[in-house]
Write an enzyme that holds these catalytic residues in place. Sequence first.
Site, PDB file in Angstrom:
ATOM      1  N   LYS A 133      15.420  -4.206  19.782  1.00 45.09           N
ATOM      2  CA  LYS A 133      16.228  -3.324  20.639  1.00 45.09           C
ATOM      3  C   LYS A 133      17.539  -3.960  21.102  1.00 45.09           C
ATOM      4  O   LYS A 133      18.522  -3.256  21.316  1.00 45.09           O
ATOM      5  CB  LYS A 133      15.396  -2.854  21.837  1.00 45.09           C
ATOM      6  CG  LYS A 133      14.298  -1.897  21.402  1.00 45.09           C
ATOM      7  CD  LYS A 133      13.459  -1.401  22.541  1.00 45.09           C
ATOM      8  CE  LYS A 133      12.308  -0.563  21.964  1.00 45.09           C
ATOM      9  NZ  LYS A 133      11.467   0.023  22.995  1.00 45.09           N
ATOM     10  N   ASP A 160      13.916   5.069  26.559  1.00 42.73           N
ATOM     11  CA  ASP A 160      12.626   4.565  27.059  1.00 42.73           C
ATOM     12  C   ASP A 160      12.446   4.856  28.550  1.00 42.73           C
ATOM     13  O   ASP A 160      11.358   5.238  28.990  1.00 42.73           O
ATOM     14  CB  ASP A 160      12.513   3.043  26.845  1.00 42.73           C
ATOM     15  CG  ASP A 160      12.133   2.684  25.419  1.00 42.73           C
ATOM     16  OD1 ASP A 160      11.618   3.558  24.694  1.00 42.73           O
ATOM     17  OD2 ASP A 160      12.354   1.521  25.030  1.00 42.73           O
TER      18      ASP A 160
HETATM   19  P1  NDP Z   1      10.169  -7.664  23.157  1.00 40.96           P
HETATM   20  O1  NDP Z   1       9.784  -8.515  22.007  1.00 40.96           O
HETATM   21  O2  NDP Z   1      11.577  -7.296  23.375  1.00 40.96           O
HETATM   22  O3  NDP Z   1       9.704  -8.387  24.521  1.00 40.96           O
HETATM   23  C1  NDP Z   1       8.539  -9.057  24.583  1.00 40.96           C
HETATM   24  C2  NDP Z   1       8.121  -9.263  26.064  1.00 40.96           C
HETATM   25  O4  NDP Z   1       6.723  -9.536  26.085  1.00 40.96           O
HETATM   26  C3  NDP Z   1       8.806 -10.419  26.733  1.00 40.96           C
HETATM   27  O5  NDP Z   1       8.858 -10.167  28.121  1.00 40.96           O
HETATM   28  C4  NDP Z   1       7.809 -11.555  26.424  1.00 40.96           C
HETATM   29  O6  NDP Z   1       7.893 -12.624  27.317  1.00 40.96           O
HETATM   30  C5  NDP Z   1       6.526 -10.842  26.617  1.00 40.96           C
HETATM   31  N1  NDP Z   1       5.377 -11.423  25.904  1.00 40.96           N
HETATM   32  C6  NDP Z   1       5.173 -11.484  24.575  1.00 40.96           C
HETATM   33  N2  NDP Z   1       3.970 -12.048  24.303  1.00 40.96           N
HETATM   34  C7  NDP Z   1       3.408 -12.321  25.512  1.00 40.96           C
HETATM   35  C8  NDP Z   1       2.194 -12.925  25.904  1.00 40.96           C
HETATM   36  N3  NDP Z   1       1.295 -13.334  24.991  1.00 40.96           N
HETATM   37  N4  NDP Z   1       1.927 -13.059  27.215  1.00 40.96           N
HETATM   38  C9  NDP Z   1       2.829 -12.650  28.146  1.00 40.96           C
HETATM   39  N5  NDP Z   1       4.031 -12.084  27.834  1.00 40.96           N
HETATM   40  C10 NDP Z   1       4.297 -11.937  26.528  1.00 40.96           C
HETATM   41  O7  NDP Z   1       9.201  -6.372  23.094  1.00 40.96           O
HETATM   42  P2  NDP Z   1       9.431  -4.979  23.787  1.00 40.96           P
HETATM   43  O8  NDP Z   1       9.824  -5.253  25.191  1.00 40.96           O
HETATM   44  O9  NDP Z   1      10.334  -4.136  22.965  1.00 40.96           O
HETATM   45  O10 NDP Z   1       7.985  -4.276  23.726  1.00 40.96           O
HETATM   46  C11 NDP Z   1       6.965  -4.564  24.675  1.00 40.96           C
HETATM   47  C12 NDP Z   1       5.782  -3.610  24.501  1.00 40.96           C
HETATM   48  O11 NDP Z   1       6.104  -2.303  24.958  1.00 40.96           O
HETATM   49  C13 NDP Z   1       5.293  -3.440  23.064  1.00 40.96           C
HETATM   50  O12 NDP Z   1       3.882  -3.457  23.103  1.00 40.96           O
HETATM   51  C14 NDP Z   1       5.801  -2.079  22.664  1.00 40.96           C
HETATM   52  O13 NDP Z   1       5.003  -1.493  21.672  1.00 40.96           O
HETATM   53  C15 NDP Z   1       5.698  -1.348  23.989  1.00 40.96           C
HETATM   54  N6  NDP Z   1       6.595  -0.179  24.074  1.00 40.96           N
HETATM   55  C16 NDP Z   1       6.070   1.083  24.213  1.00 40.96           C
HETATM   56  C17 NDP Z   1       6.890   2.183  24.326  1.00 40.96           C
HETATM   57  C18 NDP Z   1       6.292   3.550  24.488  1.00 40.96           C
HETATM   58  O14 NDP Z   1       7.027   4.509  24.290  1.00 40.96           O
HETATM   59  N7  NDP Z   1       5.071   3.674  24.877  1.00 40.96           N
HETATM   60  C19 NDP Z   1       8.361   2.051  24.289  1.00 40.96           C
HETATM   61  C20 NDP Z   1       8.804   0.693  24.199  1.00 40.96           C
HETATM   62  C21 NDP Z   1       7.955  -0.368  24.067  1.00 40.96           C
HETATM   63  P3  NDP Z   1       8.890 -13.890  27.034  1.00 40.96           P
HETATM   64  O15 NDP Z   1      10.237 -13.448  27.533  1.00 40.96           O
HETATM   65  O16 NDP Z   1       8.286 -14.970  27.850  1.00 40.96           O
HETATM   66  O17 NDP Z   1       8.849 -14.157  25.567  1.00 40.96           O
END
Ligand code: NDP
Length: 288
Positions: free
Chosen positions: A69, A106
């Site tokens: 994104k 979103d």
């Molecule tokens: P990004 O890759 O941009 O961000 C990842 C985020 O998750 C960061 O904050 C990261 O932390 C954190 N993270 C990843 N792995 C872990 C872990 N094991 N433990 C704790 N924190 C973790 O992903 P998105 O933000 O785009 O997506 C996040 C979720 O939201 C996905 O599951 C996606 O499918 C869902 N989603 C659903 C939507 C819907 O319409 N229902 C719309 C948009 C997203 P760090 O910064 O420390 O790496």
Amino acid sequence: MMSAPDLYAVLGNPVQHSRSPRIHELFAAQSGQRLRYERRLVPLGGFEPALAALRAEGGAGCNVTVPFKFDAARAASRLSPRAELAGAANTLGWDEDGRLWGDNTDGVGLVRDLARLLQRPPQAALRGLDLLLLGAGGAASGVLGALLEAGARSVEVWNRSPERAQQLVRRHAEAAAAQGCELRASEAPRRGHALVIHATAGSLGGELPQLPDGVLHAETLAYDMMYGARPTPFVLLAREAGAQGHDGLGMLVEQAAESFWLWRGVRVHTEPVLRQLRAELDAQAAAA
Ligand code: NDP
């Protein structure tokens, strides 16, 4: 001869779980629009070539999901104010001059689903509520502005890497002040929030953020942006703590409806599509 239907796609990695193609198929059937919508797995680091390939095939636009994104926002030559604030885009399209625009649906999608669950009007969905937002990636960035606008009293942002939560809060400080919302980043979530939103990508690998005891409790509405055929790990955790747990299927349908509106200029009815999708996921779970 009839021209080919307009081409759209969702670009992500992973993307196999995405229900977006099915949702847009249902929207197209409901509204009589002719379009084709595909799912495309994009290699990490390969967002720009994937976008160029879609355009070369006559693509009219795309949705962008994890983890692209931020790349999508950078690729666009024009961003909507809400995508600009988020620094992330989930909807792209090419205008008549072939220029790429970006938007982020979103936040509006999440707030509309929360309004449905809370049985409140979307403009005042979160009036007076204290929120905890878990995560600071593309999804969290995309929704924070809309959460502030929907009237939250306070928003606490927690992220595994605290500096990203701090950056997100800094970027939204002015918007929060304008809305009279107390916005802060924290390294240890407090207790007592009415609404806890899980926006980390941890769910994709079955991993959950480590929360102190008592953050999820009987009065919490716990919302996981992730969704699936079975309750997600976060929804199960919330229910074990006595909280109301909901997955993100409603948000997915609502953000898709807003993208559909941006591309096609048509408003669709989301309730029957949400019911249909839930029934399909339930059937999938029963068959497994
Ligand atoms: P990004 O890759 O941009 O961000 C990842 C985020 O998750 C960061 O904050 C990261 O932390 C954190 N993270 C990843 N792995 C872990 C872990 N094991 N433990 C704790 N924190 C973790 O992903 P998105 O933000 O785009 O997506 C996040 C979720 O939201 C996905 O599951 C996606 O499918 C869902 N989603 C659903 C939507 C819907 O319409 N229902 C719309 C948009 C997203 P760090 O910064 O420390 O790496």
